[in-house]
Design a protein around this motif. Structure first.
Motif, PDB file in Angstrom:
ATOM      1  N   LYS A  88       0.822  -1.212   0.000  1.00 21.16           N
ATOM      2  CA  LYS A  88       0.000   0.000   0.000  1.00 21.16           C
ATOM      3  C   LYS A  88       0.855   1.261   0.000  1.00 21.16           C
ATOM      4  CE  LYS A  88      -4.055  -1.982   0.373  1.00 21.16           C
ATOM      5  NZ  LYS A  88      -5.153  -1.783  -0.520  1.00 21.16           N
ATOM      6  N   LYS A  89       2.054   1.186   0.564  1.00 12.97           N
ATOM      7  CA  LYS A  89       2.962   2.323   0.584  1.00 12.97           C
ATOM      8  C   LYS A  89       4.105   2.019  -0.368  1.00 12.97           C
ATOM      9  CE  LYS A  89       5.978   5.062   3.531  1.00 12.97           C
ATOM     10  NZ  LYS A  89       6.652   5.111   4.818  1.00 12.97           N
ATOM     11  N   ARG A  90       4.343   2.931  -1.316  1.00 10.98           N
ATOM     12  CA  ARG A  90       5.349   2.706  -2.352  1.00 10.98           C
ATOM     13  C   ARG A  90       6.263   3.913  -2.468  1.00 10.98           C
ATOM     14  NH1 ARG A  90       3.270  -0.532  -6.521  1.00 10.98           N
ATOM     15  NH2 ARG A  90       5.437  -0.735  -7.190  1.00 10.98           N
ATOM     16  N   ASP A  91       7.517   3.662  -2.761  1.00 11.77           N
ATOM     17  CA  ASP A  91       8.460   4.708  -3.135  1.00 11.77           C
ATOM     18  C   ASP A  91       8.602   4.664  -4.649  1.00 11.77           C
ATOM     19  OD1 ASP A  91       8.894   5.380  -0.506  1.00 11.77           O
ATOM     20  OD2 ASP A  91      10.922   4.588  -0.400  1.00 11.77           O
ATOM     21  N   VAL A  92       8.610   5.838  -5.261  1.00 12.35           N
ATOM     22  CA  VAL A  92       8.764   5.923  -6.707  1.00 12.35           C
ATOM     23  C   VAL A  92       9.946   6.843  -7.005  1.00 12.35           C
ATOM     24  CG1 VAL A  92       7.672   6.477  -8.906  1.00 12.35           C
ATOM     25  CG2 VAL A  92       6.274   5.645  -6.995  1.00 12.35           C
ATOM     26  N   LYS A  93      10.922   6.331  -7.728  1.00 12.91           N
ATOM     27  CA  LYS A  93      12.100   7.097  -8.134  1.00 12.91           C
ATOM     28  C   LYS A  93      11.779   7.767  -9.462  1.00 12.91           C
ATOM     29  CE  LYS A  93      16.672   7.820  -8.114  1.00 12.91           C
ATOM     30  NZ  LYS A  93      17.452   8.410  -7.103  1.00 12.91           N
ATOM     31  N   VAL A  94      11.940   9.100  -9.497  1.00 12.04           N
ATOM     32  CA  VAL A  94      11.638   9.877 -10.700  1.00 12.04           C
ATOM     33  C   VAL A  94      12.888  10.659 -11.115  1.00 12.04           C
ATOM     34  CG1 VAL A  94      10.181  11.660 -11.727  1.00 12.04           C
ATOM     35  CG2 VAL A  94       9.222  10.124  -9.991  1.00 12.04           C
ATOM     36  N   ILE A  95      13.212  10.585 -12.391  1.00 10.98           N
ATOM     37  CA  ILE A  95      14.330  11.349 -12.944  1.00 10.98           C
ATOM     38  C   ILE A  95      13.831  12.081 -14.183  1.00 10.98           C
ATOM     39  CG2 ILE A  95      16.641  11.241 -13.963  1.00 10.98           C
ATOM     40  CD1 ILE A  95      17.146   8.738 -12.305  1.00 10.98           C
ATOM     41  N   GLY A  96      14.217  13.360 -14.290  1.00 10.10           N
ATOM     42  CA  GLY A  96      13.802  14.172 -15.427  1.00 10.10           C
ATOM     43  C   GLY A  96      14.983  14.764 -16.165  1.00 10.10           C
ATOM     44  N   TYR A  97      14.920  14.700 -17.499  1.00  4.46           N
ATOM     45  CA  TYR A  97      15.978  15.218 -18.359  1.00  4.46           C
ATOM     46  C   TYR A  97      15.412  16.192 -19.384  1.00  4.46           C
ATOM     47  CZ  TYR A  97      19.110  11.493 -16.798  1.00  4.46           C
ATOM     48  OH  TYR A  97      19.903  10.664 -16.037  1.00  4.46           O
ATOM     49  N   THR A  98      16.202  17.192 -19.700  1.00  5.39           N
ATOM     50  CA  THR A  98      15.973  18.038 -20.862  1.00  5.39           C
ATOM     51  C   THR A  98      17.186  17.854 -21.742  1.00  5.39           C
ATOM     52  OG1 THR A  98      14.622  19.621 -19.668  1.00  5.39           O
ATOM     53  CG2 THR A  98      15.678  20.418 -21.668  1.00  5.39           C
ATOM     54  N   LYS A  99      16.945  17.350 -22.932  1.00  3.12           N
ATOM     55  CA  LYS A  99      18.037  16.894 -23.812  1.00  3.12           C
ATOM     56  C   LYS A  99      18.808  15.844 -23.022  1.00  3.12           C
ATOM     57  CE  LYS A  99      17.829  21.108 -26.375  1.00  3.12           C
ATOM     58  NZ  LYS A  99      18.294  22.416 -26.575  1.00  3.12           N
ATOM     59  N   ASP A 100      20.087  16.000 -22.789  1.00  4.06           N
ATOM     60  CA  ASP A 100      20.842  15.016 -22.014  1.00  4.06           C
ATOM     61  C   ASP A 100      21.222  15.540 -20.634  1.00  4.06           C
ATOM     62  OD1 ASP A 100      20.793  13.025 -23.940  1.00  4.06           O
ATOM     63  OD2 ASP A 100      22.541  13.842 -24.979  1.00  4.06           O
ATOM     64  N   ILE A 101      20.569  16.598 -20.190  1.00  4.45           N
ATOM     65  CA  ILE A 101      20.908  17.227 -18.916  1.00  4.45           C
ATOM     66  C   ILE A 101      19.892  16.809 -17.856  1.00  4.45           C
ATOM     67  CG2 ILE A 101      21.216  19.415 -17.705  1.00  4.45           C
ATOM     68  CD1 ILE A 101      21.838  20.623 -20.524  1.00  4.45           C
ATOM     69  N   LYS A 102      20.399  16.230 -16.749  1.00  2.00           N
ATOM     70  CA  LYS A 102      19.501  15.857 -15.654  1.00  2.00           C
ATOM     71  C   LYS A 102      19.037  17.140 -14.969  1.00  2.00           C
ATOM     72  CE  LYS A 102      20.427  12.385 -12.785  1.00  2.00           C
ATOM     73  NZ  LYS A 102      20.937  11.640 -11.611  1.00  2.00           N
ATOM     74  N   MET A 103      17.725  17.349 -14.961  1.00  4.94           N
ATOM     75  CA  MET A 103      17.139  18.552 -14.389  1.00  4.94           C
ATOM     76  C   MET A 103      16.493  18.298 -13.027  1.00  4.94           C
ATOM     77  SD  MET A 103      17.719  20.606 -16.924  1.00  4.94           S
ATOM     78  CE  MET A 103      16.703  22.045 -16.963  1.00  4.94           C
ATOM     79  N   PHE A 104      16.020  17.061 -12.833  1.00  3.08           N
ATOM     80  CA  PHE A 104      15.227  16.744 -11.640  1.00  3.08           C
ATOM     81  C   PHE A 104      15.497  15.308 -11.237  1.00  3.08           C
ATOM     82  CE2 PHE A 104      11.559  14.799  -9.683  1.00  3.08           C
ATOM     83  CZ  PHE A 104      11.188  15.719  -8.725  1.00  3.08           C
ATOM     84  N   GLU A 105      15.503  15.086  -9.917  1.00  3.99           N
ATOM     85  CA  GLU A 105      15.573  13.729  -9.390  1.00  3.99           C
ATOM     86  C   GLU A 105      14.844  13.731  -8.057  1.00  3.99           C
ATOM     87  OE1 GLU A 105      18.891  10.249  -8.624  1.00  3.99           O
ATOM     88  OE2 GLU A 105      19.551  12.335  -8.697  1.00  3.99           O
ATOM     89  N   GLY A 106      14.079  12.692  -7.831  1.00  3.50           N
ATOM     90  CA  GLY A 106      13.364  12.636  -6.570  1.00  3.50           C
ATOM     91  C   GLY A 106      12.797  11.271  -6.269  1.00  3.50           C
ATOM     92  N   THR A 107      12.456  11.108  -5.004  1.00  2.00           N
ATOM     93  CA  THR A 107      11.726   9.935  -4.552  1.00  2.00           C
ATOM     94  C   THR A 107      10.403  10.436  -4.001  1.00  2.00           C
ATOM     95  OG1 THR A 107      13.768   8.773  -4.021  1.00  2.00           O
ATOM     96  CG2 THR A 107      11.737   7.949  -3.004  1.00  2.00           C
ATOM     97  N   ILE A 108       9.334   9.877  -4.510  1.00  2.00           N
ATOM     98  CA  ILE A 108       7.987  10.282  -4.099  1.00  2.00           C
ATOM     99  C   ILE A 108       7.332   9.087  -3.437  1.00  2.00           C
ATOM    100  CG2 ILE A 108       5.751  11.111  -4.919  1.00  2.00           C
ATOM    101  CD1 ILE A 108       7.265  12.555  -7.167  1.00  2.00           C
ATOM    102  N   GLN A 109       6.887   9.297  -2.192  1.00  2.00           N
ATOM    103  CA  GLN A 109       6.204   8.234  -1.445  1.00  2.00           C
ATOM    104  C   GLN A 109       4.705   8.382  -1.658  1.00  2.00           C
ATOM    105  OE1 GLN A 109       7.733   9.163   2.446  1.00  2.00           O
ATOM    106  NE2 GLN A 109       9.207   7.483   2.314  1.00  2.00           N
ATOM    107  N   ILE A 110       4.101   7.282  -2.040  1.00  2.00           N
ATOM    108  CA  ILE A 110       2.674   7.273  -2.357  1.00  2.00           C
ATOM    109  C   ILE A 110       2.004   6.148  -1.591  1.00  2.00           C
ATOM    110  CG2 ILE A 110       0.982   6.912  -4.209  1.00  2.00           C
ATOM    111  CD1 ILE A 110       3.038   8.152  -6.123  1.00  2.00           C
TER     112      ILE A 110
END
Length: 192
Positions: free
Chosen positions: A123-145
């Motif tokens: 019922k409780k999950r961690d989700v790893k999220v990574i965001g890129y623009t072109k080849d540049i990492k712009m965002f990284e996070g762990t979201i608990q849901i």
């Protein structure tokens, strides 16, 4: 305010996903069905414990004359793709740890990938999220849901605490939600 002509009519979503694949994703998606995807991105791929999205930045997201994108839109897109990776009808974010490595500007395209961790029956999950623009990492996070069997607003509400406001010298009652009772309600909905 940044002008639309700064990015020649914006990039079209079709450059990243076919209409056929987009229709397939929409038919499989069970979460956040009423979300305005023009400000939270579009899910372009979905699989077990995985989702991918595209956020096309627009004038509606700009905060200044330089075309800076408000970071809340980046977070909204990350939240949405995390929810899609779990893809349960009733789910709520309960915690996050996020890093914004670089700002976005008007015309940037943010591609996000989300990988849900743990067993999908949890019922409780961690989700790893990574965001890129072109080849540049712009965002990284762990979201608990946390996922629930019914809508969060339909869960039984915890009892209220009544406290007396003595700071003003009055004996008025003020009702506050008991945080321990709220946590117990959420845990009970998770079957614990």
């Amino acid at each position: 305010m940044a002008k639309k002509d700064n990015f020649e009519d914006y990039v079209q979503l079709e450059e990243y996903v076919s209409q056929e694949n987009l229709s397939k994703v929409r038919s499989e998606l069970t979460t956040c069905l009423e979300l305005n995807t023009s400000v939270a991105g579009t899910i372009i791929e979905i699989d077990k414990n995985f989702a991918k999205s595209i956020l096309i930045t627009t004038n509606d997201m700009v905060v200044d004359e330089h075309g800076l994108i408000f970071d809340a839109f980046i977070f909204a897109a990350a939240n949405y793709v995390a929810q899609a990776a779990i893809n349960k009808e009733f789910s709520v974010v309960i915690g996050t740890k996020c890093f914004f490595y670089a700002p976005l500007k008007i015309g940037d395209i943010l591609q996000l990938e989300a990988h849900a961790l743990f067993d999908e029956t949890s019922k409780k999950r961690d989700v790893k999220v990574i965001g890129y623009t072109k080849d540049i990492k712009m965002f990284e996070g762990t979201i608990q849901i946390v996922t629930t069997e019914e809508h969060i607003f339909d869960l039984k509400r915890p009892p209220l605490n009544s406290t007396k406001d003595t700071q003003q010298g009055e004996n008025s009652n003020t009702s506050n939600v008991n945080p321990d009772a709220m946590a117990a309600t959420i845990l009970a909905s998770m079957g614990k």
